[in-house]
Every structure is written in C-alpha cells, then in structure tokens.
Design a protein around this motif. Structure first.
Motif, PDB file in Angstrom:
ATOM      1  N   GLU A  15     -24.762 -13.571  -2.075  1.00 46.56           N
ATOM      2  CA  GLU A  15     -24.284 -15.198  -2.350  1.00 46.56           C
ATOM      3  C   GLU A  15     -24.796 -15.976  -1.108  1.00 46.56           C
ATOM      4  N   GLU A  16     -25.289 -15.253  -0.006  1.00 41.72           N
ATOM      5  CA  GLU A  16     -25.838 -15.949   1.342  1.00 41.72           C
ATOM      6  C   GLU A  16     -27.222 -16.233   1.082  1.00 41.72           C
ATOM      7  N   VAL A  17     -27.823 -15.520   0.154  1.00 45.92           N
ATOM      8  CA  VAL A  17     -29.364 -15.983   0.195  1.00 45.92           C
ATOM      9  C   VAL A  17     -30.029 -17.258  -0.281  1.00 45.92           C
ATOM     10  N   LYS A  18     -30.843 -17.722   0.335  1.00 38.52           N
ATOM     11  CA  LYS A  18     -31.132 -19.075   0.035  1.00 38.52           C
ATOM     12  C   LYS A  18     -32.599 -18.835  -0.405  1.00 38.52           C
ATOM     13  N   VAL A  19     -33.200 -19.008  -1.613  1.00 37.67           N
ATOM     14  CA  VAL A  19     -34.582 -19.140  -2.104  1.00 37.67           C
ATOM     15  C   VAL A  19     -35.281 -20.317  -2.211  1.00 37.67           C
ATOM     16  N   GLU A  20     -36.350 -20.699  -1.310  1.00 35.86           N
ATOM     17  CA  GLU A  20     -36.882 -22.075  -1.412  1.00 35.86           C
ATOM     18  C   GLU A  20     -38.142 -21.949  -2.268  1.00 35.86           C
ATOM     19  N   MET A  42     -36.920 -12.765  -4.963  1.00 36.23           N
ATOM     20  CA  MET A  42     -37.333 -13.309  -3.837  1.00 36.23           C
ATOM     21  C   MET A  42     -38.812 -13.811  -3.855  1.00 36.23           C
ATOM     22  N   VAL A  43     -39.177 -14.953  -3.368  1.00 38.36           N
ATOM     23  CA  VAL A  43     -40.623 -15.378  -3.170  1.00 38.36           C
ATOM     24  C   VAL A  43     -41.237 -15.500  -2.010  1.00 38.36           C
ATOM     25  N   PRO A  44     -42.452 -15.935  -1.703  1.00 33.75           N
ATOM     26  CA  PRO A  44     -43.068 -16.195  -0.492  1.00 33.75           C
ATOM     27  C   PRO A  44     -42.434 -17.255   0.376  1.00 33.75           C
ATOM     28  N   ALA A  45     -42.599 -17.312   1.536  1.00 34.72           N
ATOM     29  CA  ALA A  45     -42.140 -18.279   2.586  1.00 34.72           C
ATOM     30  C   ALA A  45     -42.820 -19.365   2.583  1.00 34.72           C
ATOM     31  N   ALA A  78     -43.057 -16.531 -15.578  1.00 32.65           N
ATOM     32  CA  ALA A  78     -41.730 -17.497 -15.024  1.00 32.65           C
ATOM     33  C   ALA A  78     -41.238 -16.536 -14.125  1.00 32.65           C
ATOM     34  N   ILE A  79     -40.628 -17.277 -13.156  1.00 29.56           N
ATOM     35  CA  ILE A  79     -39.980 -16.732 -11.815  1.00 29.56           C
ATOM     36  C   ILE A  79     -38.508 -17.518 -11.662  1.00 29.56           C
ATOM     37  N   MET A  80     -37.611 -16.867 -11.761  1.00 27.16           N
ATOM     38  CA  MET A  80     -36.081 -17.462 -11.580  1.00 27.16           C
ATOM     39  C   MET A  80     -35.500 -17.037 -10.491  1.00 27.16           C
ATOM     40  N   SER A  81     -34.730 -17.855  -9.658  1.00 26.57           N
ATOM     41  CA  SER A  81     -33.855 -17.074  -8.713  1.00 26.57           C
ATOM     42  C   SER A  81     -32.584 -17.981  -8.238  1.00 26.57           C
ATOM     43  N   GLY A  82     -31.763 -17.054  -8.289  1.00 25.04           N
ATOM     44  CA  GLY A  82     -30.085 -18.079  -8.200  1.00 25.04           C
ATOM     45  C   GLY A  82     -29.890 -19.158  -9.255  1.00 25.04           C
ATOM     46  N   GLY A  83     -30.287 -18.916 -10.363  1.00 24.02           N
ATOM     47  CA  GLY A  83     -30.172 -19.784 -11.491  1.00 24.02           C
ATOM     48  C   GLY A  83     -30.923 -20.856 -11.670  1.00 24.02           C
ATOM     49  N   GLU A  84     -32.004 -21.003 -10.715  1.00 24.96           N
ATOM     50  CA  GLU A  84     -32.978 -21.864 -10.748  1.00 24.96           C
ATOM     51  C   GLU A  84     -34.367 -21.386 -11.331  1.00 24.96           C
ATOM     52  N   ILE A  85     -34.900 -22.358 -11.903  1.00 25.62           N
ATOM     53  CA  ILE A  85     -36.468 -22.181 -12.451  1.00 25.62           C
ATOM     54  C   ILE A  85     -37.410 -22.354 -11.306  1.00 25.62           C
ATOM     55  N   LEU A  86     -37.920 -21.539 -10.557  1.00 22.66           N
ATOM     56  CA  LEU A  86     -38.880 -21.658  -9.519  1.00 22.66           C
ATOM     57  C   LEU A  86     -40.308 -21.980 -10.088  1.00 22.66           C
TER      58      LEU A  86
END
Length: 493
Positions: free
Chosen positions: A327-332, A125-128, A169-177
């Motif tokens: 699976e319901e978590v969305k990370v912006e 998880m990353v900041p909002a 690096a930071i990755m979440s849900g398969g995406e490179i943030l």
C-alpha cells in the motif's frame, strides 16, 4: 581398411564427417522419429527472435503452418473466462513468511519456484526513467521489494532493445500506465484483482476495470483455466526455452516459476513441463510471462537464476514485485505524455557497442597498400666522348675516331627527353562510398528473444513507434500488441 589407414589424418577426419553427415541427414529426413525431431527444433526456433530460420528444419511452407497452429491454439486457450469465485482465501493460515523459494529441476532444465502466500502483496513495477527499461535487481533495490520476476513483453529489435517499448497493456495500482489498444479490444492479460485473484486470458481494458483488476501486464499462453489443463497432447508447441510463468492455487497462494535455458546447465523447459509443475501443486489458473533471455528471479536483492542473455540482466518495461507493505508503493507513469517511443536496437545498446569496440581494437591492423603513381621516366643524358688520346695495346696511341685518322670533333651532349605527360586519369581514381542502411528486427515476446542466436549486425535506428491516438488517460503505445485478431507468436528474447 588398409587403404583407409593409409589416408592422412585430415582425409580420415573429412571422411568421418561426411559419413556422419550422411547418416544423420538420412535419419532426420527419411524416418518418422527424425521428422518429429525436426518439427520440435522448428517450434523452438519459431518462439525466438529468429523464427524465419525455422525453414531450415521443415521448409518455409511447413514453418508457416506451425506458426499458424501456435497462434490458433493460443487464441482458443485464451477465450474462456475465469470463475472468480473459485479462489477461497485461507485467512486463518499462519504466515511463516511472506515468500518461500525452492530449487526445481527436470531432465533438461533447472530453475526456481517461489510461493507468495498473500497475493495482495504483488505489484507491477515499471522503469524509473523515460527512454530506457530497468533491470529487476535495480527495481527491487530501488523500491525495497522482497522479491521479483520479469513481467510483460516488449518490442525488441535485434534482440537488443532498450526495454522501453511494451507490447499490450501495463496496469499498476489500479491505473492504466500503458496500452496500445483502445479500451474495447481484448488483449492477452496476466494480472491481479484488488482482492488478489489471478486473472489470465483475453480481456479488454474496460473488462479489467469492471473486474477490479489493479495490476497487469500482457503475455501468453495460458495453460490452466478453471482447474483444467489446456495442453492435453504434445508438449505445447513452443519447444524448449527459458520460461517465466505464474499460477494460483485455490487457497490464494501464488506460485512463480522461472526456468533457465539455452545454457549447458539448463537447456530449457517445454510449456507442458511447466503446466505439469503447476498441476502437481494444485494450481487452478496459470499462464506464462515473457521468457527467453528476459526470464529471471530476484530474491533478497540477489539474482538467483541465470539469464541466458550474453550481457546478463536485461532492461525490461515491467516486473511483478513482492512487497511487505504494498500500500506504500508509488509507481510513476514513465510513458505519460509521450507521442513516440524508440524501442532501441543494436545502434544504441551500450553493452553491444562496447563489445564491438573491443573486437575492433583487438583486430590486427593492416597497412594499406599505397596506390602506384604514374610518372614518366627520363631518358639519361649521353656523356660527350673524351677528346684526349687513349693508349692502346703495347703503348701505341689510339687515334680519336674520325675520318682518315683526323682529329674528331667532340660529340655534343644529348639532352634528356622531356617526360611524357601522364594520363589525365592516372593516379586520380577515388572510391565512391555508398551508404548501407541496416534494418532492426524486433519482437518480444517474450519473445526474445532472442538468447543462443547469431550475433546481430549493427543497424540504423528503427523508426520510432507512434503511439495510437485515443488511449485512456493519455497513455502511449506501440502498435504491436496482440489484439482481437489472432496474435503473433511471441518471440523469446
């Protein structure tokens, strides 16, 4: 002895202090055990925000050697690739709960150990919002997570960074943030594959994508690789400090360890002590996350460890959280589209600024001494003598002064002298103000640093971090993450 007793209490105290100083200095600098203690203290300082001060214990040359030794060992231990087939998930095991938390303690430390039985429930998880990191308690409450620990390192000027400038690096849900290196350059990685296998070591972004890594941050060192302990002598070389670490057993169970430090109830743990905790649990791969003042664990919306930062929880760029329904978590991606990132520092840290304002308000106010003004003192006028007769002794009249007793003319009044002109420079001196520019210092690392450190002086804003061009998916980055070259020793915050 009688002569010593005749001394005042102040003299006796100074004498005792001088004697103790001489004895302790002789022990530290003239005996082998004393040298070992100095090296241990130097290594502890090297992994904080104030690594330059390690010269006090071992000298500048030896300090630089110790820094290089730590860097080389970290690089060597990160190179071995993992056997991804070593983890065999026990799918028939009954799951009593999603996680279990236990107290742990050692001779010099106390902390928490958290078991996560299904590693696929762990997400980064990353900041909002942009421009500022987020506290773990806030992340857990905002997302409905069951538990969480701090994640990767970040650029941390003065130990007072805003937690928004990650390193690595930071990755979440398969995406490179976020990444501050191009895809082919290896970085220190702690992450999980889609299947739930813990990955620790040096991997490039391209390699992580091929391995189906979905969630990852950057930190180090690695301490267990493919079942083998990597610290085989000494204590690991980083001294005692607050620690956050993660390991995985062969059945897939993930163990997070958070140890308090830099406090009276818990000084902190060495790397080897944490490695031994994992080995006792049968962990086959393990490594560290950001430590120092960033170390913390949250469970059921409660902070269950005690961060060493004097301001409590820190704002951080990443965390590993555990969810009932990942699976319901969305990370912006809060770094998307940014070209520069301000890591913050003493100049904009809210708690630090508030603390300084309170100190200023409590400080006794002094009345400034007025500057003397150069003025001329006028000469007083001389009164004219009276023309009337005065009575002398025995009633005889005293004649007014004059020749031969004649009547004297009244003396004319003397005009006061004009005031001399004041010096053209007198009273007109003014101080010329000079602008002092402070420089922010920073590191992550964990870092970190910093905790149990001298109060930083306010500084001017450090230059914004420029995001290197050519990053994947338009991501931004600082320029300070570990790369293929030997990585800098992370500083505990």
């Amino acid at each position: 002895m009688d002569h010593f007793r005749s001394y005042s209490w102040l003299k006796r105290m100074l004498f005792v202090i001088a004697a103790l100083t001489f004895i302790s200095s002789s022990f530290l600098f003239l005996t082998p055990p004393g040298e070992n203690i100095r090296i241990f203290l130097a290594k502890t300082v090297i992994t904080t925000q104030h690594r330059d001060w390690a010269w006090i214990f071992v000298g500048a040359e030896r300090r630089d050697q110790l820094v290089l030794e730590v860097q080389n060992l970290t690089e060597i231990n990160s190179m071995e690739k993992q056997n991804l087939q070593a983890v065999k998930y026990n799918k028939d095991r009954s799951m009593e709960s999603l996680v279990k938390v236990e107290d742990i303690s050692g001779q010099f430390w106390k902390g928490k150990k958290m078991y996560v039985y299904d590693p696929r429930t762990i997400r980064v998880m990353v900041p909002a919002k942009q421009g500022e990191g987020e506290r773990i308690t806030s992340m857990v409450e905002r997302t409905g997570a069951v538990a969480g620990v701090n994640g990767g390192g970040f650029n941390d000027p003065d130990g007072l960074g805003n937690g928004f400038a990650p390193i690595g690096a930071i990755m979440s849900g398969g995406e490179i943030l976020y990444t501050d290196q191009e895809g082919s350059i290896p970085q220190h990685i702690v992450g999980f594959t889609k299947e739930g296998t813990l990955i620790i070591g040096k991997y490039s972004i391209n390699e992580l994508l091929k391995l189906n890594v979905t969630d990852a941050v950057s930190f180090y060192p690695r301490v267990i690789a493919n079942g083998k302990p990597l610290i085989t002598s000494g204590d690991g070389g980083w001294g005692r400090a607050p620690r956050t670490a993660v390991g995985q057993k062969a059945d897939g169970t993930v163990i997070f360890i958070v140890i308090d430090g830099r406090q009276t109830h818990s000084v902190g743990a060495t790397l080897k002590e944490v490695q031994d905790l994992f080995l006792a649990e049968g962990v086959i791969n393990a490594g560290f996350l950001d430590g120092g003042a960033s170390s913390e664990m949250v469970y059921n919306n409660e902070l269950i460890t005690k961060p060493s930062s004097r301001y409590g929880e820190r704002r951080l760029p990443s965390a590993f959280l555990v969810f009932d329904h990942p699976e319901e978590v969305k990370v912006e991606n809060v770094w998307k589209g940014l070209t520069t990132i301000d890591p913050g520092g003493a100049y904009d840290h809210p708690e630090f600024l508030k603390e300084q304002a309170e100190k200023k308000a409590k400080a006794p106010k002094t009345t400034p001494t007025p500057k003397p003004t150069a003025t001329a003192t006028p000469t007083p006028s001389v009164k004219p003598e009276s023309s009337s007769d005065t009575t002398g002794k025995n009633g005889a009249s005293n004649p007014p002064s004059g020749a031969n007793g004649g009547t004297a003319k009244p003396s004319p009044s003397v005009k006061p002298e004009t005031s001399p002109s004041a010096s053209p420079n007198a009273g007109n001196q003014q101080g010329n103000g000079s602008t002092n520019t402070g420089a922010g210092a920073g590191s992550a690392t964990g870092g970190t640093s910093s905790g149990a450190s001298a109060e930083p002086k306010p500084s001017t804003a450090p230059a914004n971090t420029t995001v290197p061009a050519g990053q994947q998916q338009g991501q931004s980055g600082t320029g300070n993450a570990p790369s293929g070259a030997p990585s800098p020793t992370p500083k505990a915050n």
